[in-house]
Design a protein around this motif. Sequence first.
Motif, mmCIF file in Angstrom:
data_model
loop_
_atom_site.group_PDB
_atom_site.id
_atom_site.type_symbol
_atom_site.label_atom_id
_atom_site.label_comp_id
_atom_site.label_asym_id
_atom_site.label_seq_id
_atom_site.Cartn_x
_atom_site.Cartn_y
_atom_site.Cartn_z
ATOM 1 N N UNK A 129 0.810 -1.222 0.000
ATOM 2 C CA UNK A 129 0.000 0.000 0.000
ATOM 3 C C UNK A 129 0.838 1.262 0.000
ATOM 4 N N UNK A 130 2.139 1.093 -0.004
ATOM 5 C CA UNK A 130 3.019 2.244 -0.188
ATOM 6 C C UNK A 130 2.764 2.803 -1.582
ATOM 7 N N UNK A 131 2.937 4.072 -1.772
ATOM 8 C CA UNK A 131 2.681 4.745 -3.052
ATOM 9 C C UNK A 131 1.217 4.595 -3.451
ATOM 10 N N UNK A 132 0.330 4.790 -2.505
ATOM 11 C CA UNK A 132 -1.098 4.682 -2.789
ATOM 12 C C UNK A 132 -1.828 5.791 -2.051
ATOM 13 N N UNK A 133 -3.119 5.862 -2.309
ATOM 14 C CA UNK A 133 -3.953 6.816 -1.566
ATOM 15 C C UNK A 133 -4.776 6.081 -0.509
ATOM 16 N N UNK A 134 -4.281 4.929 -0.060
ATOM 17 C CA UNK A 134 -4.996 4.101 0.916
ATOM 18 C C UNK A 134 -5.233 4.850 2.223
ATOM 19 N N UNK A 135 -4.294 5.656 2.655
ATOM 20 C CA UNK A 135 -4.467 6.401 3.900
ATOM 21 C C UNK A 135 -5.671 7.327 3.841
#
Length: 182
Positions: free
Chosen positions: A161-167
């Motif tokens: 989930x790094x480099x994502x807009x999951x946060x």
Amino acid sequence: MAAHTTHPATVSGRDQSTTATAPRFGTAIWAVARIALGFIFLWAFLDKLFGLGKATPSERAWLNGGSPTTGYLSNVEGPFGGFFGGMAGQAWADWLFMAGLAGIGVALILGIGMWIAAVSGSLLLGLMWLAALPIANNPFLDDHLVYGLVLLGLAATGAGLRYSIAGWWTSLPIVRRNAWLR
């Protein structure tokens, strides 16, 4: 006699400098794998929609009246040939297939809706595996199953989930109330 404990940085004889970078490198690799799988799905959608000339010539593009399912499903010859052949060219199958490709691809690239993307992507890949039976170069396993396992692993572990807009995505009230949207 006291129980022997090993510090995580010295497990397997690796020194601390090696393992300190391993988790960051690992999350970056899983993120790239997630994005790459997303691009595979999104590319298939774009190629079938516009007829970009890779798997779909422009005259057979969906926008030009072609069917994204006819070419592949009408040529299935294995044990499920009749089942898949009956779906070939059906409007509902075309729409589901294209919505699935686009949705799965976008979700994976952005790192959102990972459970939905993993389950629907694995289901789609499983159906494509069934359509490919019998597999020519392996008695059982092919890339469809491996991709499906990777999708489920990414969703189950949250890896990649790094480099994502999951946060941002998981902070939305609707996503907080409905864990399956994560």
